[in-house]
Design a protein around this motif. Structure first.
Motif, PDB file in Angstrom:
ATOM      1  N   PRO A  29      -0.159  49.156  -7.395  1.00 46.09           N
ATOM      2  CA  PRO A  29       1.083  48.873  -8.014  1.00 46.09           C
ATOM      3  C   PRO A  29       1.124  48.555  -9.256  1.00 46.09           C
ATOM      4  O   PRO A  29       1.997  48.340 -10.165  1.00 46.09           O
ATOM      5  N   THR A  30       0.026  47.946  -9.772  1.00 49.35           N
ATOM      6  CA  THR A  30      -0.132  47.396 -11.165  1.00 49.35           C
ATOM      7  C   THR A  30      -0.548  48.525 -12.142  1.00 49.35           C
ATOM      8  O   THR A  30      -0.965  48.146 -13.513  1.00 49.35           O
ATOM      9  N   ALA A  31      -1.004  49.650 -11.817  1.00 48.49           N
ATOM     10  CA  ALA A  31      -1.631  50.761 -12.750  1.00 48.49           C
ATOM     11  C   ALA A  31      -0.667  51.070 -13.663  1.00 48.49           C
ATOM     12  O   ALA A  31      -0.896  51.076 -14.852  1.00 48.49           O
ATOM     13  N   GLN A  32       0.697  51.622 -13.493  1.00 47.42           N
ATOM     14  CA  GLN A  32       1.593  52.064 -14.417  1.00 47.42           C
ATOM     15  C   GLN A  32       2.511  51.007 -14.749  1.00 47.42           C
ATOM     16  O   GLN A  32       3.010  51.091 -15.962  1.00 47.42           O
ATOM     17  N   PRO A  33       2.915  50.300 -14.100  1.00 46.42           N
ATOM     18  CA  PRO A  33       4.074  49.133 -14.683  1.00 46.42           C
ATOM     19  C   PRO A  33       3.844  48.481 -15.982  1.00 46.42           C
ATOM     20  O   PRO A  33       4.665  47.831 -16.555  1.00 46.42           O
ATOM     21  N   SER A  34       2.433  48.151 -16.208  1.00 45.15           N
ATOM     22  CA  SER A  34       2.061  47.625 -17.434  1.00 45.15           C
ATOM     23  C   SER A  34       2.621  48.518 -18.559  1.00 45.15           C
ATOM     24  O   SER A  34       3.061  47.799 -19.491  1.00 45.15           O
ATOM     25  N   TYR A  35       2.679  49.879 -18.504  1.00 46.55           N
ATOM     26  CA  TYR A  35       2.965  50.678 -19.663  1.00 46.55           C
ATOM     27  C   TYR A  35       4.533  50.546 -19.779  1.00 46.55           C
ATOM     28  O   TYR A  35       5.318  50.280 -20.709  1.00 46.55           O
ATOM     29  N   ILE A  36       4.997  50.811 -18.543  1.00 48.06           N
ATOM     30  CA  ILE A  36       6.669  50.724 -18.394  1.00 48.06           C
ATOM     31  C   ILE A  36       7.067  49.224 -18.932  1.00 48.06           C
ATOM     32  O   ILE A  36       8.050  48.953 -19.466  1.00 48.06           O
ATOM     33  N   ALA A  37       6.579  48.195 -18.202  1.00 49.82           N
ATOM     34  CA  ALA A  37       7.067  46.790 -18.705  1.00 49.82           C
ATOM     35  C   ALA A  37       6.716  46.639 -20.275  1.00 49.82           C
ATOM     36  O   ALA A  37       7.761  45.865 -20.895  1.00 49.82           O
ATOM     37  N   ARG A  40       7.093  48.847 -22.849  1.00 50.21           N
ATOM     38  CA  ARG A  40       8.043  49.746 -23.309  1.00 50.21           C
ATOM     39  C   ARG A  40       9.185  48.882 -23.127  1.00 50.21           C
ATOM     40  O   ARG A  40      10.248  48.935 -23.927  1.00 50.21           O
ATOM     41  N   TYR A  41       9.735  48.484 -21.888  1.00 48.38           N
ATOM     42  CA  TYR A  41      10.838  47.837 -21.558  1.00 48.38           C
ATOM     43  C   TYR A  41      11.147  46.595 -22.311  1.00 48.38           C
ATOM     44  O   TYR A  41      12.063  46.245 -23.003  1.00 48.38           O
ATOM     45  N   ALA A  42       9.876  46.021 -22.539  1.00 49.78           N
ATOM     46  CA  ALA A  42       9.965  44.712 -23.334  1.00 49.78           C
ATOM     47  C   ALA A  42      10.304  44.925 -24.843  1.00 49.78           C
ATOM     48  O   ALA A  42      10.936  44.458 -25.520  1.00 49.78           O
ATOM     49  N   SER A  43       9.665  46.090 -25.420  1.00 49.35           N
ATOM     50  CA  SER A  43       9.753  46.492 -26.708  1.00 49.35           C
ATOM     51  C   SER A  43      11.233  47.105 -26.764  1.00 49.35           C
ATOM     52  O   SER A  43      11.813  46.665 -27.983  1.00 49.35           O
ATOM     53  N   LEU A  44      11.819  47.737 -25.784  1.00 55.51           N
ATOM     54  CA  LEU A  44      13.099  48.053 -25.868  1.00 55.51           C
ATOM     55  C   LEU A  44      14.192  46.968 -26.088  1.00 55.51           C
ATOM     56  O   LEU A  44      15.174  46.920 -26.878  1.00 55.51           O
ATOM     57  N   LYS A  45      13.906  45.750 -25.190  1.00 56.03           N
ATOM     58  CA  LYS A  45      14.759  44.760 -25.212  1.00 56.03           C
ATOM     59  C   LYS A  45      14.753  43.833 -26.410  1.00 56.03           C
ATOM     60  O   LYS A  45      15.623  43.414 -26.953  1.00 56.03           O
ATOM     61  N   ALA A  46      13.373  43.826 -26.946  1.00 50.89           N
ATOM     62  CA  ALA A  46      12.975  43.131 -28.416  1.00 50.89           C
ATOM     63  C   ALA A  46      14.015  43.889 -29.398  1.00 50.89           C
ATOM     64  O   ALA A  46      14.690  43.249 -30.077  1.00 50.89           O
ATOM     65  N   ASN A  47      13.968  45.244 -29.468  1.00 51.87           N
ATOM     66  CA  ASN A  47      14.462  45.810 -30.596  1.00 51.87           C
ATOM     67  C   ASN A  47      16.094  45.796 -30.364  1.00 51.87           C
ATOM     68  O   ASN A  47      16.835  45.630 -31.156  1.00 51.87           O
ATOM     69  N   LEU A  48      16.468  45.687 -29.175  1.00 52.50           N
ATOM     70  CA  LEU A  48      17.897  45.582 -28.887  1.00 52.50           C
ATOM     71  C   LEU A  48      18.346  44.354 -29.166  1.00 52.50           C
ATOM     72  O   LEU A  48      19.596  44.350 -29.688  1.00 52.50           O
TER      73      LEU A  48
END
Length: 144
Positions: free
Chosen positions: A17-25, A27-35
């Motif tokens: 379960p932790t293989a792909q969420p790191s990339y998604i997390a 990207r989501y953190a980057s999106l939140k910071a830019n927003l």
């Protein structure tokens, strides 16, 4: 017909379960910071760009673009009543509707452009905001 045996090990091991969420997390953190950083500016840039693109398409269409030829509607019997689609497309609101449709088709181009120019617009507006209070404070007391 025999069913495959389920007692053996599966050929594809389950993905941890932790293989792909790191990339998604990330990207989501980057999106939140830019927003958080460009939120209102980014929305204003995208809406302004969309308005300009839609207005440009509307002007182009209003400059004698034959909507029936553009959409491939053939001239039928002049005595027959036009279909609902023909009425809708060739009516008064057809130019605006077609302009909005063309603008929606340009979203894959508009979105990256808006993302690319948002930091520059944000810097420009922040520079203007810093100059305005300084100018108002310096010139505001002279009249009193």
């Amino acid at each position: 017909m025999s069913e495959p045996s389920t007692s053996g090990a599966s050929p594809i091991p389950p993905t941890p379960p932790t293989a792909q969420p790191s990339y998604i997390a990330s990207r989501y953190a980057s999106l939140k910071a830019n927003l958080r950083k460009y939120g209102k500016t980014g929305i204003a840039v995208y809406l302004g760009l969309s308005t300009c693109v839609t207005a440009g398409f509307y002007i182009a269409i209003e400059e004698h673009l034959d909507v029936t030829k553009f959409l491939g509607i053939k001239d039928g019997d002049p005595n027959s009543e036009p279909t609902f689609f023909e009425k809708m497309v060739t009516g008064k609101g057809s130019s605006l509707a077609l302009a909005m449709l063309c603008s929606k088709a340009m979203v894959p181009i508009k979105l990256p452009v808006a993302v690319a120019i948002t930091p520059y617009v944000h810097r420009f507006t922040q520079g203007l905001m810093q100059k305005v209070p300084a100018t108002a404070a310096a010139g505001g007391n002279k009249g009193l």
